[in-house]
Design a protein around this motif. Sequence first.
Motif, mmCIF file in Angstrom:
data_model
loop_
_atom_site.group_PDB
_atom_site.id
_atom_site.type_symbol
_atom_site.label_atom_id
_atom_site.label_comp_id
_atom_site.label_asym_id
_atom_site.label_seq_id
_atom_site.Cartn_x
_atom_site.Cartn_y
_atom_site.Cartn_z
ATOM 1 N N PRO A 48 7.184 2.027 9.662
ATOM 2 C CA PRO A 48 8.014 2.921 8.625
ATOM 3 C C PRO A 48 7.195 3.997 7.717
ATOM 4 O O PRO A 48 7.508 4.705 6.818
ATOM 5 C CB PRO A 48 6.879 1.421 7.765
ATOM 6 N N SER A 49 7.014 4.702 9.267
ATOM 7 C CA SER A 49 5.891 5.797 8.242
ATOM 8 C C SER A 49 6.959 6.682 9.166
ATOM 9 O O SER A 49 6.920 7.923 8.131
ATOM 10 C CB SER A 49 4.357 6.343 9.586
ATOM 11 N N GLU B 137 3.976 8.370 -1.268
ATOM 12 C CA GLU B 137 4.890 7.623 0.948
ATOM 13 C C GLU B 137 4.302 7.439 2.215
ATOM 14 O O GLU B 137 4.778 6.232 2.496
ATOM 15 C CB GLU B 137 4.801 9.313 1.376
ATOM 16 N N ALA B 141 4.281 2.914 3.609
ATOM 17 C CA ALA B 141 4.356 2.590 4.874
ATOM 18 C C ALA B 141 3.374 1.553 5.199
ATOM 19 O O ALA B 141 3.052 0.801 5.864
ATOM 20 C CB ALA B 141 4.306 4.090 6.066
ATOM 21 N N GLN B 144 3.318 -2.326 4.112
ATOM 22 C CA GLN B 144 4.140 -2.771 5.666
ATOM 23 C C GLN B 144 3.368 -3.214 6.332
ATOM 24 O O GLN B 144 3.882 -4.181 7.489
ATOM 25 C CB GLN B 144 5.503 -1.672 5.369
ATOM 26 N N GLN B 145 2.462 -2.888 6.819
ATOM 27 C CA GLN B 145 1.585 -2.618 8.207
ATOM 28 C C GLN B 145 0.709 -3.494 8.073
ATOM 29 O O GLN B 145 0.101 -3.222 9.062
ATOM 30 C CB GLN B 145 1.529 -1.108 9.056
#
Lengths: 212, 212
Positions: A48-49, B137, B141, B144-145
Motif C-alpha cells: 500500500p505504500s 500519503e 498506507a 491499511q497495515q
Amino acid sequence: MKLYSYWRSTTSYRVRAALNLKGVAYDTVPVDLVGGDQRSADFLALNPSGGVPALVLEDGTVLTQSLAIIDYLDANYPDPPMLPGDAAQRARVLAAALITAMDIHPVNNLKVIGQLKARFSATPEQAQDWMCHWMAEGFAALEQQLDPDTEFAFGDTPGMADLCTTAQVYNARRWGLDLTPYPHIRRVEAACLAHPAIAAAHPDRQPDAPPT
Amino acid sequence: MKLYSYWRSTTSYRVRAALNLKGVAYDTVPVDLVGGDQRSADFLALNPSGGVPALVLEDGTVLTQSLAIIDYLDANYPDPPMLPGDAAQRARVLAAALITAMDIHPVNNLKVIGQLKARFSATPEQAQDWMCHWMAEGFAALEQQLDPDTEFAFGDTPGMADLCTTAQVYNARRWGLDLTPYPHIRRVEAACLAHPAIAAAHPDRQPDAPPT
C-alpha cells in the motif's frame, strides 16, 4: 522468494546486497518507478505504500521497508550478521545506517523531487542542489561516526551500515556530489564493491538496467 | 541517563515513551531546536548529525537516532518489548513503524521546511500543505497495515509502531490534517494517550514546553 526491485533504487540495492551476502536465492521482479508501475492497482495491493523493495516469501507473506526486510533476513539467515550482537555496538552500527536511511534517502526520494517540481517549479539544477545538500550534510555526520581503521564501516565484514552507505554513494556519484571530504565513506564503498555479493547487487547488473 | 530532547520533536517523543514504558529513569536536557541549540559546537560534539534525541548512558556512551535508541533499550530492558519475538510479526510491526519514521517524518523535519523556505520561498501555507501531503500519503498506507481488531497497533500492548504513530498524530493535529479517513490510526493514538507512561511523554508535559 520474489524481490520487487528497481535497478536504481538505493533501498532495493540494500536488500539485494543483504540477500546475496546471506546466499538467499530470489527472483527479481522489476518495478519501473519512472514509468509509474508502483502506482498500479496490482502493486498497491501488494504494498500500500507504493514503494520498492518488497520481498514476497515462499508462503506469500509480503515484507516491505528495506530495513525491516534486512532485519527479518538477519533473524532467519543469521550468517553473516548485518548487525553485531553486542547491544552498544549494534546501536552504533544501526545509527550509522539510519543517517542514510532517515536523514538522506527519504528527502531525496523520486517522489519528493517530483513534489518539488510540481509545487515549486524546481528546475533540474535546483533538484540536483537539493539532493546534494542532504547528501553532503548526512555524509559529513556519517564520516565522523565510521570506524577509522577498519576495512568496512565497523569491522572486517560488511553489515547494515555498509549496505546503506554504498547504495547512497552510488546515488551521490550519479548526482555529482564531491566525495573528496569523505575518505572513510569512500573506503567503505571500495571495500563493498570489491565484495562479489555486493557487487552483484549494483544497479548496473540488474535485469531492468538499460543495456550499456 | 540523560536524554537530549525537544518537547515538540516527534522522534524525542518516541524515545521518551519507550523509556517510560520500560521504567528507565532519565533526566531531560532540553535542546531548543527553534533557537538553534542543535547547531552549537557543544551539541555537535555530542551528536555530529545535530539532531535530537540523543541518549547519554551512565558510562558516557552517546546513542543517537531514535529507532537505534529504542532498539538498544529493547536489548537491555526487554520488558515490555517494543518489537515482537516472532520474525514475521516483527517485520510487520517494524515496517509499520518505518512508514512514519522513513516516509513521513524525515520529509517534514524542521530543517527540510527551512530549506523549502530558503530555496523556494515557500509560504507558511505551502509549508503546511507540504507536511499534510506526506502525512496523508503515509497514513493512508499505514491505516491499511494496522491490525483492525486490536487495542494498540498490533496487539494489546504498545510497541514501536504505536509510539511512532502517536507521535506523528500529534504533529498531524498541530498542522490541521483531517484524521477522519484513519479510524485505526486514531484508535492507536487514543489507546496510547490513555496509557500513563505514554501520556507522560507527551510534548505538553515536558519541562521545556511553554506554560499553558
